[in-house]
Design a protein around this motif. Structure first.
Motif, PDB file in Angstrom:
ATOM      1  N   PHE A  77      -1.733  -4.596   4.906  1.00 55.29           N
ATOM      2  CA  PHE A  77      -2.214  -3.374   4.252  1.00 55.29           C
ATOM      3  C   PHE A  77      -3.728  -3.442   4.090  1.00 55.29           C
ATOM      4  O   PHE A  77      -4.303  -4.525   3.910  1.00 55.29           O
ATOM      5  N   THR A  78      -4.361  -2.262   4.123  1.00 49.36           N
ATOM      6  CA  THR A  78      -5.807  -2.171   3.918  1.00 49.36           C
ATOM      7  C   THR A  78      -6.102  -1.031   2.960  1.00 49.36           C
ATOM      8  O   THR A  78      -5.678   0.105   3.196  1.00 49.36           O
ATOM      9  N   ILE A  79      -6.839  -1.321   1.902  1.00 49.81           N
ATOM     10  CA  ILE A  79      -7.241  -0.300   0.942  1.00 49.81           C
ATOM     11  C   ILE A  79      -8.675   0.117   1.224  1.00 49.81           C
ATOM     12  O   ILE A  79      -9.514  -0.711   1.608  1.00 49.81           O
ATOM     13  N   SER A  80      -8.941   1.411   1.071  1.00 47.32           N
ATOM     14  CA  SER A  80     -10.303   1.899   1.273  1.00 47.32           C
ATOM     15  C   SER A  80     -10.499   3.164   0.450  1.00 47.32           C
ATOM     16  O   SER A  80      -9.532   3.752  -0.049  1.00 47.32           O
ATOM     17  N   LYS A  81     -11.751   3.549   0.313  1.00 51.60           N
ATOM     18  CA  LYS A  81     -12.063   4.731  -0.499  1.00 51.60           C
ATOM     19  C   LYS A  81     -13.185   5.505   0.162  1.00 51.60           C
ATOM     20  O   LYS A  81     -14.160   4.900   0.628  1.00 51.60           O
ATOM     21  N   ASP A  82     -13.037   6.805   0.215  1.00 49.26           N
ATOM     22  CA  ASP A  82     -14.067   7.686   0.744  1.00 49.26           C
ATOM     23  C   ASP A  82     -14.628   8.468  -0.436  1.00 49.26           C
ATOM     24  O   ASP A  82     -13.983   9.407  -0.922  1.00 49.26           O
ATOM     25  N   LYS A 134     -15.126  12.254  -0.087  1.00 49.63           N
ATOM     26  CA  LYS A 134     -13.910  13.068  -0.117  1.00 49.63           C
ATOM     27  C   LYS A 134     -13.101  12.849  -1.387  1.00 49.63           C
ATOM     28  O   LYS A 134     -12.030  13.446  -1.547  1.00 49.63           O
ATOM     29  N   ASN A 135     -13.577  11.978  -2.263  1.00 52.95           N
ATOM     30  CA  ASN A 135     -12.821  11.639  -3.476  1.00 52.95           C
ATOM     31  C   ASN A 135     -11.383  11.274  -3.136  1.00 52.95           C
ATOM     32  O   ASN A 135     -10.424  11.813  -3.715  1.00 52.95           O
ATOM     33  N   THR A 136     -11.231  10.386  -2.184  1.00 54.65           N
ATOM     34  CA  THR A 136      -9.903  10.009  -1.723  1.00 54.65           C
ATOM     35  C   THR A 136      -9.798   8.496  -1.574  1.00 54.65           C
ATOM     36  O   THR A 136     -10.694   7.859  -1.012  1.00 54.65           O
ATOM     37  N   LEU A 137      -8.706   7.973  -2.064  1.00 47.33           N
ATOM     38  CA  LEU A 137      -8.362   6.566  -1.910  1.00 47.33           C
ATOM     39  C   LEU A 137      -7.264   6.474  -0.865  1.00 47.33           C
ATOM     40  O   LEU A 137      -6.365   7.327  -0.823  1.00 47.33           O
ATOM     41  N   TYR A 138      -7.316   5.440  -0.029  1.00 46.41           N
ATOM     42  CA  TYR A 138      -6.338   5.288   1.049  1.00 46.41           C
ATOM     43  C   TYR A 138      -5.643   3.932   0.963  1.00 46.41           C
ATOM     44  O   TYR A 138      -6.179   2.962   0.421  1.00 46.41           O
TER      45      TYR A 138
END
Length: 124
Positions: free
Chosen positions: A67-72, A75-79
């Motif tokens: 799994f990989t967590i990231s944040k933009d 875009k105010n979005t967490l993935y």
């Protein structure tokens, strides 16, 4: 008030991939931690992955390397990119924004804000 809305869950076969998204509003850097936890019916909450205030990522051992967590921030979005999914990954996944006392990963899902969740089902 922080609001989070998860999406992207679904049903996949073992070995498949999914990408979860979490659109958030009201979050500020003062929240310090953002992350994902999961909980299946009858089971304990499990921390999955978190980002702390300086962007450092932490993963539970049972998802590390898959799994990989990231944040933009634009875009105010967490993935959460989930690869090589296993049947034991089946659960409701929640994203969260919170202030941790000691450890983001240990405390995700115990305090702060989280969304309504998105279901991930992995078949063998």
């Amino acid at each position: 008030q922080v609001q989070l809305v998860e999406s992207g869950g679904g049903s996949v076969q073992a070995g498949g991939s999914l990408r979860l998204s979490c659109a958030y509003t009201g979050y500020t850097d003062s929240m310090y931690c953002m992350g994902w936890f999961r909980q299946a019916p009858g089971n304990e909450r499990e921390g999955v992955a978190t980002l702390d205030g300086d962007g450092s990522a932490y993963y539970a051992e049972y998802v590390r390397g898959r799994f990989t967590i990231s944040k933009d921030n634009a875009k105010n979005t967490l993935y959460l990119q989930m690869d090589d999914l296993k049947p034991e990954d089946t659960s409701m996944y929640y994203c969260s924004a919170f202030i941790a006392t000691v450890s983001c990963l240990d405390e995700v899902g115990t305090t702060g804000y989280w969304g309504q969740g998105t279901q991930v089902t992995v078949s063998s």
